[in-house]
Design an enzyme around this catalytic site. Structure first.
Site, mmCIF file in Angstrom:
data_model
loop_
_atom_site.group_PDB
_atom_site.id
_atom_site.type_symbol
_atom_site.label_atom_id
_atom_site.label_comp_id
_atom_site.label_asym_id
_atom_site.label_seq_id
_atom_site.Cartn_x
_atom_site.Cartn_y
_atom_site.Cartn_z
ATOM 1 N N ASP A 18 0.951 -1.356 -0.066
ATOM 2 C CA ASP A 18 -0.162 0.050 -0.374
ATOM 3 C C ASP A 18 0.885 1.590 -0.192
ATOM 4 O O ASP A 18 2.240 1.678 1.151
ATOM 5 C CB ASP A 18 -0.601 0.052 1.250
ATOM 6 N N HIS A 36 -3.964 13.898 0.735
ATOM 7 C CA HIS A 36 -4.023 13.399 1.901
ATOM 8 C C HIS A 36 -3.214 13.529 3.112
ATOM 9 O O HIS A 36 -2.859 12.576 4.324
ATOM 10 C CB HIS A 36 -4.547 11.608 1.632
ATOM 11 N N ARG A 91 0.626 16.024 12.691
ATOM 12 C CA ARG A 91 2.079 16.716 13.935
ATOM 13 C C ARG A 91 2.282 17.905 12.636
ATOM 14 O O ARG A 91 2.774 18.811 11.381
ATOM 15 C CB ARG A 91 3.371 16.372 12.075
ATOM 16 N N GLU A 105 -11.044 3.697 3.296
ATOM 17 C CA GLU A 105 -9.918 4.326 2.674
ATOM 18 C C GLU A 105 -9.663 4.187 0.934
ATOM 19 O O GLU A 105 -9.558 3.075 0.781
ATOM 20 C CB GLU A 105 -8.613 4.855 2.700
ATOM 21 N N GLU A 132 -9.131 4.379 -2.426
ATOM 22 C CA GLU A 132 -7.605 3.896 -3.562
ATOM 23 C C GLU A 132 -7.801 3.810 -4.832
ATOM 24 O O GLU A 132 -8.596 2.662 -5.269
ATOM 25 C CB GLU A 132 -6.426 3.166 -1.980
ATOM 26 N N ASP A 134 -9.141 0.471 2.106
ATOM 27 C CA ASP A 134 -7.857 0.115 2.786
ATOM 28 C C ASP A 134 -9.203 0.435 3.733
ATOM 29 O O ASP A 134 -8.487 1.413 4.579
ATOM 30 C CB ASP A 134 -6.868 0.802 2.040
ATOM 31 N N ARG A 172 -8.474 3.270 12.728
ATOM 32 C CA ARG A 172 -7.660 4.648 13.027
ATOM 33 C C ARG A 172 -6.997 4.820 14.625
ATOM 34 O O ARG A 172 -6.066 5.469 15.107
ATOM 35 C CB ARG A 172 -8.240 5.964 13.110
ATOM 36 N N GLN A 230 -4.411 2.388 14.365
ATOM 37 C CA GLN A 230 -3.518 2.644 14.460
ATOM 38 C C GLN A 230 -2.281 3.586 14.706
ATOM 39 O O GLN A 230 -1.085 3.678 14.784
ATOM 40 C CB GLN A 230 -3.709 3.464 12.477
ATOM 41 N N LYS A 247 -4.650 -2.261 10.206
ATOM 42 C CA LYS A 247 -4.488 -2.170 8.175
ATOM 43 C C LYS A 247 -4.925 -3.604 7.832
ATOM 44 O O LYS A 247 -5.443 -3.835 7.057
ATOM 45 C CB LYS A 247 -3.451 -1.850 7.356
ATOM 46 N N THR A 302 -8.681 -5.808 3.753
ATOM 47 C CA THR A 302 -9.291 -4.779 2.138
ATOM 48 C C THR A 302 -9.603 -5.733 1.124
ATOM 49 O O THR A 302 -9.918 -6.142 0.508
ATOM 50 C CB THR A 302 -7.451 -4.970 2.224
ATOM 51 N N THR A 359 -4.376 7.040 0.343
ATOM 52 C CA THR A 359 -5.971 7.578 -0.344
ATOM 53 C C THR A 359 -5.950 8.372 -0.867
ATOM 54 O O THR A 359 -5.441 9.793 -0.723
ATOM 55 C CB THR A 359 -6.395 7.889 1.196
ATOM 56 N N GLU A 412 -10.208 12.902 7.430
ATOM 57 C CA GLU A 412 -10.016 13.941 6.607
ATOM 58 C C GLU A 412 -10.969 14.605 6.870
ATOM 59 O O GLU A 412 -10.659 15.949 7.268
ATOM 60 C CB GLU A 412 -9.303 13.823 5.157
HETATM 61 MN MN MN Z 1 -3.804 3.250 2.467
#
Ligand code: MN
Length: 440
Positions: free
Chosen positions: A137, A144, A153, A209, A211, A243, A247, A250, A263, A267, A370, A384
């Site tokens: 991935d 994203h 961050r 996600e 993708e 995906d 969160r 994660q 993850k 999928t 993503t 997001e």
């Molecule tokens: Mn992904």
């Protein structure tokens, strides 16, 4: 390469294909299906029908290179066809296009035996089109990467390597499944902000996600990198890929080695491989990098790839909640995006992946990362869209979502279009969330 298979005037004697939003005769995507009670086998989507490649073989409709390709595409997985490469796919595409053409030499004869050659899609089960050896991935959706980065961050949202390295992690092949199934809310370690110690329980922040999925063709021997100029020859086709991402799990587990259980839970891919050949009209130039960005390093920089390596594919993400479903309402459109929002081309991903000598194999799968834009309604995931769950989104019926609830169904659609050509679609990638397993 554009040829007679892309002719927008070409119609099929399979009437439902003409003007079909996903599967007109110009598409001819490959998949593996089981007709009502039958064994799994290779097929081609045409309108509301599936063309049965093994039935066509029994009738003797192939010869030469198309015969070899049809044999490679007739079994329980398409790995043999993926291994055979672009010439085999082209031979199969040309012959099946000819067979299904309303003006084809044998159209009347084939129409008379249509019940042997075609199955109603609604009566078929779809399977994974290929055995996935490895699933990688990527993280090529720069908007994203940036927006997700601002949540964790704010001072430094994009890592310093981002514009040099097509960043990726090695994800899990065993839990790749096909559209239409359910995804179970995982249990895992959670440590919300302000909680002193982690605990174990159902994921509270389950996300999708959006993708672009990439099916790898022949691949390379260990120790023999694929040069970027040849990378497209190793891309058999594309699909939609969800995906699923936990969160809260994660954010706690990912330091320092990246995502793992957040993850690997599952999928999903759309069932049809939309081939590189079918997508030829929808290739566009890779959008120029913003002023001040570094040029790709030489091994990732190829003029032909920069000129044609991007795909003009529109995506749509929809959500069907239990309440919307009970009311018989249409799914709520969460977002729209386009594959041109990816910072790296598929060929750059292939060249990068093999640049250390690592071997790709037929049936390997990539996720693009993503796909998101920057504006309202273009976020490819809820992280997001809701700023990490802080700003829940309101649906058409007044419900709100920070993250997915049990019973929610996520639906992706994708479509290539270009003036003067027939539009083609990917079909759907759908999945419904079910409740977590009880804790022991
Ligand atoms: Mn992904």
């Amino acid at each position: 390469m554009i040829d007679e298979t892309h002719d927008p005037a070409r119609a099929s004697w399979v009437v439902s294909a003409n003007g079909h939003e996903a599967f007109p005769i110009q598409n001819l995507p490959l998949g593996v299906f089981s007709p009502d009670g039958g064994t799994a086998r290779g097929g081609i989507a045409i309108g509301e029908k599936i063309f049965d490649i093994s039935a066509a073989l029994e009738i003797g409709l192939f010869s030469g290179a198309a015969l070899d390709a049809a044999q490679a595409a007739s079994g329980r997985t398409l790995n043999p066809l993926l291994e055979a490469g672009p010439a085999a796919r082209q031979a199969l595409r040309r012959r099946i296009g000819e067979l299904l053409d309303a003006k084809g030499a044998d159209a009347a004869k084939l129409q008379a035996i249509a019940n042997r050659l075609l199955h109603d899609t609604v009566r078929c089960a779809m399977h994974l089109p290929a055995r996935v050896g490895d699933f990688t991935d990527f993280f090529a959706g720069i908007h994203h990467a940036y927006t997700a980065g601002t949540i964790s961050r704010p001072e430094n949202p994009l890592m310093p390597n981002y514009k040099y390295v097509p960043v990726a992690y090695h994800s899990r092949a065993s839990s790749v499944g096909v559209s239409g199934g359910t995804v179970r809310r995982p249990n895992g370690q959670r440590k919300p902000p302000g909680q002193a110690d982690p605990d174990f329980g159902p994921c509270r922040n389950l996300d999708y996600e959006l993708e672009l999925g990439v099916w790898i063709g022949p691949g390379n021997a260990l120790g023999s990198p694929i040069p970027i100029a040849e990378a497209s020859d190793h891309v058999a086709g594309l699909c939609l890929l969800n995906d699923w991402s936990a969160r809260d799990i994660q954010s706690w587990e990912s330091q320092p080695l990246g995502p793992f259980l957040a993850k690997s839970l599952s999928t999903f891919v759309s069932p049809w491989i939309v081939t590189t050949e079918a997508l030829a009209p929808f290739r566009i130039a890779q959008p120029p990098r913003p002023a001040g960005d570094p040029a790709p390093l030489p091994h990732l920089n190829n003029p032909a790839d920069q000129a044609h390596g991007c795909f003009n594919i529109d995506f749509e993400v929809l959500l069907l909640t239990p309440r919307l479903r009970a009311a018989g309402a249409a799914p709520h459109v969460l977002s729209r995006a386009n594959a041109s929002m990816l910072y790296w081309t598929v060929a750059q991903m292939v060249a990068h992946h093999t640049s250390n000598g690592c071997n790709l194999q037929p049936g390997d799968l990539f996720g693009s990362g993503t796909v998101s834009g920057l504006g309202q309604g273009t976020a490819g995931c809820l992280l997001e869209m809701t700023r990490g769950g802080q700003n829940p989104t309101t649906l058409t019926n007044g419900e709100t979502r920070a993250y997915l609830h049990d019973g929610d169904e996520v639906i992706f659609r994708g479509r290539g279009h270009r003036a003067g050509y027939a539009s083609i679609g990917f079909g759907e990638c759908r999945g419904t969330v079910t409740e977590a397993l009880p804790l022991a």
